[in-house]
Motif scaffolding. Structure first.
Motif, mmCIF file in Angstrom:
data_model
loop_
_atom_site.group_PDB
_atom_site.id
_atom_site.type_symbol
_atom_site.label_atom_id
_atom_site.label_comp_id
_atom_site.label_asym_id
_atom_site.label_seq_id
_atom_site.Cartn_x
_atom_site.Cartn_y
_atom_site.Cartn_z
ATOM 1 N N ASP A 1 -3.429 1.116 -34.079
ATOM 2 C CA ASP A 1 -2.534 1.141 -35.102
ATOM 3 C C ASP A 1 -2.616 -0.508 -35.639
ATOM 4 O OD1 ASP A 1 -2.410 3.614 -35.272
ATOM 5 O OD2 ASP A 1 -0.440 3.560 -34.439
ATOM 6 N N GLY A 2 -2.234 -1.411 -34.936
ATOM 7 C CA GLY A 2 -2.280 -2.872 -35.360
ATOM 8 C C GLY A 2 -3.620 -3.368 -35.829
ATOM 9 N N SER A 3 -4.438 -3.248 -35.246
ATOM 10 C CA SER A 3 -5.783 -3.636 -35.743
ATOM 11 C C SER A 3 -6.426 -2.587 -36.873
ATOM 12 C CB SER A 3 -6.770 -3.661 -34.570
ATOM 13 O OG SER A 3 -7.159 -2.529 -34.035
ATOM 14 N N ALA A 4 -6.363 -1.349 -36.901
ATOM 15 C CA ALA A 4 -6.806 -0.628 -37.988
ATOM 16 C C ALA A 4 -6.159 -0.870 -39.333
ATOM 17 C CB ALA A 4 -6.682 0.699 -37.478
ATOM 18 N N HIS A 5 -4.918 -1.454 -39.555
ATOM 19 C CA HIS A 5 -4.062 -1.516 -40.662
ATOM 20 C C HIS A 5 -4.357 -2.726 -41.305
ATOM 21 C CE1 HIS A 5 -2.300 2.259 -39.402
ATOM 22 N NE2 HIS A 5 -1.933 2.685 -40.712
ATOM 23 N N TRP A 6 -4.969 -3.638 -40.546
ATOM 24 C CA TRP A 6 -5.319 -4.970 -41.045
ATOM 25 C C TRP A 6 -6.816 -5.005 -41.218
ATOM 26 C CZ3 TRP A 6 -1.941 -8.724 -37.928
ATOM 27 C CH2 TRP A 6 -0.545 -8.640 -38.268
ATOM 28 N N ALA A 7 -7.383 -5.508 -42.237
ATOM 29 C CA ALA A 7 -8.702 -5.423 -42.760
ATOM 30 C C ALA A 7 -9.580 -5.879 -41.514
ATOM 31 C CB ALA A 7 -9.160 -6.248 -43.833
ATOM 32 N N LEU B 1 7.610 -5.234 -32.860
ATOM 33 C CA LEU B 1 7.651 -6.374 -33.931
ATOM 34 C C LEU B 1 6.190 -6.319 -34.619
ATOM 35 C CD1 LEU B 1 9.552 -9.314 -32.232
ATOM 36 C CD2 LEU B 1 10.449 -7.752 -33.969
ATOM 37 N N ILE B 2 5.292 -6.054 -33.649
ATOM 38 C CA ILE B 2 3.861 -5.941 -34.226
ATOM 39 C C ILE B 2 3.546 -4.899 -34.947
ATOM 40 C CG2 ILE B 2 1.212 -5.726 -33.889
ATOM 41 C CD1 ILE B 2 1.838 -7.405 -31.172
ATOM 42 N N LEU B 3 4.026 -3.706 -34.679
ATOM 43 C CA LEU B 3 3.907 -2.632 -35.515
ATOM 44 C C LEU B 3 4.947 -2.573 -36.919
ATOM 45 C CD1 LEU B 3 3.514 0.086 -32.755
ATOM 46 C CD2 LEU B 3 1.844 -0.847 -34.219
ATOM 47 N N ALA B 4 6.139 -3.113 -36.444
ATOM 48 C CA ALA B 4 6.775 -3.259 -37.490
ATOM 49 C C ALA B 4 6.237 -4.183 -38.928
ATOM 50 C CB ALA B 4 8.355 -3.732 -37.559
ATOM 51 N N GLY B 5 5.755 -5.149 -38.558
ATOM 52 C CA GLY B 5 4.923 -6.276 -39.424
ATOM 53 C C GLY B 5 3.651 -5.557 -39.928
ATOM 54 N N VAL B 6 3.006 -4.609 -39.187
ATOM 55 C CA VAL B 6 1.902 -3.960 -39.942
ATOM 56 C C VAL B 6 2.627 -3.011 -41.174
ATOM 57 C CG1 VAL B 6 0.052 -2.192 -39.378
ATOM 58 C CG2 VAL B 6 0.227 -3.966 -37.942
ATOM 59 N N LEU C 1 3.765 -5.409 -43.950
ATOM 60 C CA LEU C 1 2.592 -6.159 -44.543
ATOM 61 C C LEU C 1 1.407 -5.394 -45.166
ATOM 62 C CD1 LEU C 1 2.589 -9.294 -42.043
ATOM 63 C CD2 LEU C 1 3.736 -8.905 -44.427
ATOM 64 N N SER C 2 1.184 -4.214 -44.599
ATOM 65 C CA SER C 2 0.133 -3.365 -45.069
ATOM 66 C C SER C 2 0.370 -2.604 -46.069
ATOM 67 C CB SER C 2 -0.582 -2.668 -43.931
ATOM 68 O OG SER C 2 -1.653 -1.989 -44.182
ATOM 69 N N PRO C 3 0.026 -2.487 -47.298
ATOM 70 C CA PRO C 3 0.439 -1.679 -48.340
ATOM 71 C C PRO C 3 -0.114 -0.236 -48.240
ATOM 72 C CG PRO C 3 -1.418 -3.079 -48.949
ATOM 73 C CD PRO C 3 -1.154 -3.532 -47.676
ATOM 74 N N ASN C 4 -1.269 -0.115 -47.511
ATOM 75 C CA ASN C 4 -1.658 1.410 -47.551
ATOM 76 C C ASN C 4 -1.610 1.984 -46.267
ATOM 77 O OD1 ASN C 4 -2.834 0.923 -49.872
ATOM 78 N ND2 ASN C 4 -4.800 0.248 -49.290
ATOM 79 N N SER C 5 -0.238 1.690 -45.600
ATOM 80 C CA SER C 5 -0.153 2.095 -44.099
ATOM 81 C C SER C 5 0.652 3.433 -44.298
ATOM 82 C CB SER C 5 0.647 1.074 -43.276
ATOM 83 O OG SER C 5 1.994 0.974 -43.954
ATOM 84 N N ASP C 6 0.252 4.338 -43.368
ATOM 85 C CA ASP C 6 0.895 5.641 -43.095
ATOM 86 C C ASP C 6 2.374 5.445 -42.690
ATOM 87 O OD1 ASP C 6 1.555 8.242 -42.748
ATOM 88 O OD2 ASP C 6 0.107 8.665 -41.354
ATOM 89 N N ALA C 7 3.244 5.540 -43.288
ATOM 90 C CA ALA C 7 4.599 5.066 -42.790
ATOM 91 C C ALA C 7 5.320 6.068 -41.554
ATOM 92 C CB ALA C 7 5.609 5.017 -44.068
ATOM 93 N N PHE C 8 4.897 7.148 -41.853
ATOM 94 C CA PHE C 8 5.504 8.094 -40.826
ATOM 95 C C PHE C 8 4.927 7.806 -39.626
ATOM 96 C CE2 PHE C 8 5.253 12.076 -38.728
ATOM 97 C CZ PHE C 8 6.580 12.295 -38.366
ATOM 98 N N HIS C 9 3.545 7.676 -39.248
ATOM 99 C CA HIS C 9 2.708 7.528 -38.321
ATOM 100 C C HIS C 9 3.170 6.038 -37.627
ATOM 101 C CE1 HIS C 9 -0.490 7.512 -35.327
ATOM 102 N NE2 HIS C 9 -0.673 6.397 -35.823
ATOM 103 N N LEU C 10 3.446 4.975 -38.398
ATOM 104 C CA LEU C 10 3.971 3.777 -37.900
ATOM 105 C C LEU C 10 5.266 3.882 -37.394
ATOM 106 C CD1 LEU C 10 2.117 1.465 -40.080
ATOM 107 C CD2 LEU C 10 1.641 1.774 -37.835
ATOM 108 N N SER C 11 6.239 4.455 -38.164
ATOM 109 C CA SER C 11 7.520 4.763 -37.619
ATOM 110 C C SER C 11 7.691 5.419 -36.510
ATOM 111 C CB SER C 11 8.389 5.571 -38.753
ATOM 112 O OG SER C 11 8.416 4.905 -40.009
ATOM 113 N N CYS C 12 6.719 6.408 -36.064
ATOM 114 C CA CYS C 12 6.785 7.048 -34.793
ATOM 115 C C CYS C 12 6.305 6.385 -33.657
ATOM 116 C CB CYS C 12 5.785 8.337 -34.906
ATOM 117 S SG CYS C 12 6.563 9.731 -36.024
ATOM 118 N N ALA C 13 5.241 5.290 -33.940
ATOM 119 C CA ALA C 13 4.717 4.407 -32.996
ATOM 120 C C ALA C 13 5.934 3.355 -32.894
ATOM 121 C CB ALA C 13 3.595 3.803 -33.748
#
Length: 123
Positions: A31-37, A70-75, A78-90
Motif C-alpha cells: 500500500d505504501g509503495s503503490a500509492h506513491w507514483a 505513520l507511513i500509511l497515515a502519510g500515504v 498525501l496521496s490524492p487518489n488513495s482508497d481511504a477505506f482500504h488505508l484506514s483498515c490497514a
C-alpha cells in the motif's frame, strides 16, 4: 521493553500473531509503495522495505508497527487518489499489532521474553 508486551503467546495464538505481523508488513510494503507514483530513490524504498522486514522478523514490533501506522497515515493524507477505506483498515491493523505485540515466534520474544529467575534461600 518487556512492559510493552503483556505476554508472548505460543501455539495457535502465536501463529496468528506471526500471520498478523506478515500481513502488516505486506500492507506497508504494497500500500505504501503503490500509492506513491514511483520510488524515486533508495532511501524512499528503504522507508517501506525496512519496516516490512523488521515486522516479518518480529523485531521491535510495537515501534515498527507504529512506524507503519505513520507511513500509511502519510500515504492517506498525501496521496490524492488513495482508497481511504482500504488505508484506514490497514492503519487499524497496524494499531492492533502495536497493541498485541509480536507473539512467541519473534526475535522480541527471544530478546525480551520472560526469564526464569532462581532465588536461593538464605539460611
Amino acid at each position: 521493553m518487556q512492559r510493552l508486551f503483556s505476554i508472548f503467546p505460543s501455539g495457535t495464538a502465536g501463529t496468528a500473531l506471526l500471520l498478523l505481523r506478515v500481513l502488516v508488513a505486506i500492507l506497508v510494503l504494497v500500500d505504501g509503495s503503490a500509492h506513491w507514483a514511483l520510488i524515486t530513490s533508495f532511501w524512499i524504498g528503504a522507508v517501506f522495505v525496512l519496516p516490512a522486514a523488521l515486522l516479518c522478523a518480529g523485531l521491535l514490533t510495537p515501534y515498527v508497527a507504529s512506524l507503519g501506522l505513520l507511513i500509511l497515515a502519510g500515504v492517506l493524507v498525501l496521496s490524492p487518489n488513495s482508497d481511504a477505506f482500504h488505508l484506514s483498515c490497514a492503519i487499524l491493523t497496524c494499531v492492533v499489532l502495536a497493541l498485541l505485540g509480536p507473539g512467541a515466534y519473534s526475535f522480541d520474544a527471544r530478546l525480551f521474553g520472560r526469564r526464569v529467575l532462581t532465588v536461593s534461600s538464605r539460611e
